[in-house]
Design a protein around this motif. Structure first.
Motif, mmCIF file in Angstrom:
data_model
loop_
_atom_site.group_PDB
_atom_site.id
_atom_site.type_symbol
_atom_site.label_atom_id
_atom_site.label_comp_id
_atom_site.label_asym_id
_atom_site.label_seq_id
_atom_site.Cartn_x
_atom_site.Cartn_y
_atom_site.Cartn_z
ATOM 1 N N UNK A 77 86.274 -35.662 -40.988
ATOM 2 C CA UNK A 77 87.080 -36.100 -39.853
ATOM 3 C C UNK A 77 87.668 -34.843 -39.218
ATOM 4 N N UNK A 78 87.438 -34.663 -37.917
ATOM 5 C CA UNK A 78 87.914 -33.459 -37.234
ATOM 6 C C UNK A 78 88.915 -33.844 -36.154
ATOM 7 N N UNK A 79 90.094 -33.256 -36.265
ATOM 8 C CA UNK A 79 91.166 -33.471 -35.293
ATOM 9 C C UNK A 79 91.394 -32.182 -34.516
ATOM 10 N N UNK A 80 91.867 -32.320 -33.291
ATOM 11 C CA UNK A 80 92.123 -31.147 -32.448
ATOM 12 C C UNK A 80 93.507 -30.553 -32.654
ATOM 13 N N UNK A 81 94.385 -31.276 -33.333
ATOM 14 C CA UNK A 81 95.744 -30.796 -33.548
ATOM 15 C C UNK A 81 96.103 -30.889 -35.028
ATOM 16 N N UNK A 82 96.776 -29.872 -35.529
ATOM 17 C CA UNK A 82 97.161 -29.827 -36.948
ATOM 18 C C UNK A 82 98.022 -31.024 -37.310
ATOM 19 N N UNK A 137 98.612 -36.123 -40.333
ATOM 20 C CA UNK A 137 98.903 -37.559 -40.303
ATOM 21 C C UNK A 137 97.698 -38.364 -40.811
ATOM 22 N N UNK A 138 96.510 -38.023 -40.337
ATOM 23 C CA UNK A 138 95.287 -38.708 -40.764
ATOM 24 C C UNK A 138 95.081 -38.519 -42.264
ATOM 25 N N UNK A 139 95.289 -37.302 -42.730
ATOM 26 C CA UNK A 139 95.122 -36.993 -44.154
ATOM 27 C C UNK A 139 96.066 -37.831 -45.017
ATOM 28 N N UNK A 140 97.311 -37.964 -44.598
ATOM 29 C CA UNK A 140 98.268 -38.788 -45.342
ATOM 30 C C UNK A 140 97.809 -40.239 -45.391
ATOM 31 N N UNK A 141 97.340 -40.764 -44.259
ATOM 32 C CA UNK A 141 96.847 -42.153 -44.226
ATOM 33 C C UNK A 141 95.633 -42.340 -45.116
ATOM 34 N N UNK A 142 94.738 -41.367 -45.116
ATOM 35 C CA UNK A 142 93.538 -41.434 -45.965
ATOM 36 C C UNK A 142 93.969 -41.468 -47.430
ATOM 37 N N UNK A 172 86.359 -37.288 -48.585
ATOM 38 C CA UNK A 172 86.811 -37.291 -47.193
ATOM 39 C C UNK A 172 87.524 -35.972 -46.947
ATOM 40 N N UNK A 173 87.037 -35.231 -45.972
ATOM 41 C CA UNK A 173 87.667 -33.975 -45.589
ATOM 42 C C UNK A 173 88.206 -34.150 -44.173
ATOM 43 N N UNK A 174 89.484 -33.827 -44.012
ATOM 44 C CA UNK A 174 90.127 -33.857 -42.702
ATOM 45 C C UNK A 174 90.367 -32.409 -42.303
ATOM 46 N N UNK A 175 89.931 -32.069 -41.105
ATOM 47 C CA UNK A 175 89.989 -30.680 -40.682
ATOM 48 C C UNK A 175 90.362 -30.576 -39.211
ATOM 49 N N UNK A 176 90.620 -29.351 -38.811
ATOM 50 C CA UNK A 176 90.749 -29.037 -37.392
ATOM 51 C C UNK A 176 89.529 -28.211 -37.008
ATOM 52 N N UNK A 177 89.641 -27.460 -35.937
ATOM 53 C CA UNK A 177 88.526 -26.667 -35.415
ATOM 54 C C UNK A 177 87.997 -25.633 -36.401
ATOM 55 N N UNK A 178 88.692 -25.378 -37.504
ATOM 56 C CA UNK A 178 88.232 -24.347 -38.433
ATOM 57 C C UNK A 178 86.841 -24.651 -38.988
ATOM 58 N N UNK A 179 86.412 -25.908 -38.967
ATOM 59 C CA UNK A 179 85.077 -26.225 -39.492
ATOM 60 C C UNK A 179 83.959 -25.863 -38.521
#
Length: 194
Positions: A31-36, A41-46, A86-93
């Motif tokens: 899962x890739x988000x544009x904002x940290x 938030x997504x990571x906590x929900x996961x 499940x990996x939650x990331x930003x643009x670093x990926x």
């Protein structure tokens, strides 16, 4: 490159069933988000929804030593495991990580950045993956400029618009997609021979 089927989705909530199915099928989800802050938030929900599934959060605000440790775990543990994760990331990926996931859910980004993200899906070629396509779900861009940060809302809208929907992402068409999003881009021919 023709190993991805792109699906346009309304929002992250519309992907809950996709994540549930992927986990039940032992798939690796990125899962890739544009904002940290949204990634956190997504990571906590996961974590609340899937407390027994291996998961990781990786973004640019980690200290370099911690990010190196996370990137190593990502490549050596998550990438080679046969268990769901499940990996939650930003643009670093987007840059230089040799990782391969089965499913991607990503916020819309500029088309060139998304192409980099897409390279993290179905990367490893094996007898089981040859001829198989993996799904990428791209979330519709926000209307609000602040929610679109660090990107320009109009670039996000154009990038989302040019993506195929429920269709294969074909490599020969990539330059055309980029040209449609950035029609006024000028390229300079730099001559270093002199």
């Amino acid at each position: 490159f023709n190993r991805h089927v792109i699906h346009k989705v309304r929002d992250f909530e519309s992907c809950e069933e996709i994540i549930k199915n992927a986990v039940s099928e032992n798939k690796k989800v990125l899962i890739v988000s544009n904002q940290v802050k949204r990634a956190q938030f997504i990571y906590e929900n996961i974590g609340e929804t899937y407390p027994d599934i291996d998961r990781m959060l990786i973004h640019s605000r980690f200290k370099r030593i911690d990010r190196n440790r996370l990137e190593s775990a990502l490549k050596e543990d998550f990438n080679t495991s046969s268990c769901p994760c499940i990996v939650v990331s930003t643009q670093v990926v987007e840059v230089s990580l040799d990782i391969s996931f089965d499913v991607m859910i990503t916020e819309c980004a500029p088309i060139d950045a998304m192409i980099q993200r897409f390279g993290r899906i179905n990367r490893k070629r094996t007898d089981e993956t040859i001829g198989k396509y993996k799904d990428i779900y791209v979330i519709q861009p926000p209307e609000d400029r602040k929610d679109a940060m660090p990107y320009d809302v109009e670039v996000l809208k154009k990038s989302f618009e040019v993506l195929p929907n429920d269709a294969l992402m074909e490599e020969p068409l990539l330059q055309g997609l980029i040209d449609n999003v950035y029609p006024d881009a000028k390229f300079m021919n730099l001559d270093y021979s002199g």
